[in-house]
Design an enzyme around this catalytic site. Structure first.
Site, short mmCIF file in Angstrom:
data_model
loop_
_atom_site.label_atom_id
_atom_site.label_comp_id
_atom_site.label_asym_id
_atom_site.label_seq_id
_atom_site.Cartn_x
_atom_site.Cartn_y
_atom_site.Cartn_z
N MET A 105 0.78 -1.22 0.00
CA MET A 105 0.00 0.00 0.00
C MET A 105 0.82 1.27 0.00
O MET A 105 0.25 2.31 -0.34
CB MET A 105 -0.89 0.02 1.23
CG MET A 105 -2.04 -0.92 1.10
SD MET A 105 -2.67 -1.39 2.72
CE MET A 105 -1.34 -2.45 3.32
N PRO A 106 2.09 1.21 0.38
CA PRO A 106 2.78 2.51 0.45
C PRO A 106 2.84 3.18 -0.92
O PRO A 106 2.96 2.49 -1.95
CB PRO A 106 4.19 2.15 0.92
CG PRO A 106 4.07 0.81 1.54
CD PRO A 106 2.98 0.11 0.78
N PHE A 107 2.74 4.50 -0.91
CA PHE A 107 2.91 5.30 -2.12
C PHE A 107 3.90 6.41 -1.78
O PHE A 107 3.68 7.16 -0.83
CB PHE A 107 1.56 5.89 -2.56
CG PHE A 107 1.64 6.64 -3.85
CD1 PHE A 107 1.60 5.97 -5.07
CD2 PHE A 107 1.77 8.02 -3.87
CE1 PHE A 107 1.67 6.67 -6.28
CE2 PHE A 107 1.85 8.72 -5.06
CZ PHE A 107 1.80 8.05 -6.28
#
Lengths: 68, 68, 68, 68, 68, 68
Positions: free
Chosen positions: A1-3
């Protein structure tokens, strides 16, 4: 999920350097937060030096004054 | 008041597709949150495939490896 | 690869409405650009009405003046 | 520490206007929040008129319809 | 059409200061680029000092070391 | 000049982990692009799991379905 969005001035960043940034940030998120590689997205945002200001001055001008 | 930023890779998105994205997101915000059309802004941010990474790889490389 | 950020004022958006926004935007990117569902990320950014300004006024004040 | 991102349509903003925006925002953050000049960064993000939508329409089309 | 995002550390910015930032930025975009007041949106993004880093250090730690 | 924004879900990231992310990203930009430590800013944006969607689903629901 990290952006992750990395904004830097547009001054000749190479394709290889971009790949190193992408790999490095993805590894960091795995090491620190145990984020699965497949979930991490990285975007590199190159900004013209006319469009970036620091301390009230355009980076274009800051770089020029350093060259003098 | 809504402001929507859509980041996609720069790979030939047409003017018509951009219009469809703008219309679709604006309608969605009207349908779900009852936001007045006139208040919704949409920005489409096209990112070079060298500048987007997934799972530690540049999208440019991911696309190339799929073509092999 | 698409990444969508929806900024709205924090005024009681429900979990169900958030789910509808996420589903709707993901479907739109599939319909218009044929983006694989699994690649689309959506982030909803709720902003306090004191922290959003339009036409030079805080949204808090705009809403109050409409109630009078 | 402040970081300010100004998104505008790409329609001929000059280098001088960019400098005025950078100076003005940096001064504003000094005046209102007493932020040290050296800590303030400003980025100007120019967006093609095809890529910005208002009220469900591309800015390109809004501008064209005003010219008629 | 302008959209301005001001990111600052969360350290007691008052409602009045936020209003001054909103008014000031909106006026600046009118003065420099002749942008109609009604089209300018400003969002103030307050970031916890644990979540902001400069020169490799958390702002929380930088502030603490200055107090010693 | 670099500015890095790391968006992750809000799920108990500790102050120490945030410090490791800040240090790691700042070091990476020094190693790859030779950016002066003092110019790099990092912001960590924690997003509620109700507000992040992947593949059309809220992360809250994805996590719940994995626990079953």
């Amino acid at each position: 999920m990290p952006f992750v969005k990395i904004s830097v001035t547009r001054d000749g960043v190479t394709k290889e350097q971009k790949q190193q940034l992408i790999k490095g940030v993805t590894q960091l998120l795995k090491d620190v937060l145990n984020k699965d590689f497949h979930l991490t997205h990285v975007v590199i945002n190159e900004v013209d030096t006319d469009n970036w200001g620091m301390a009230g001055e355009q980076v274009t001008e800051i770089l020029l004054s350093k060259m003098k």
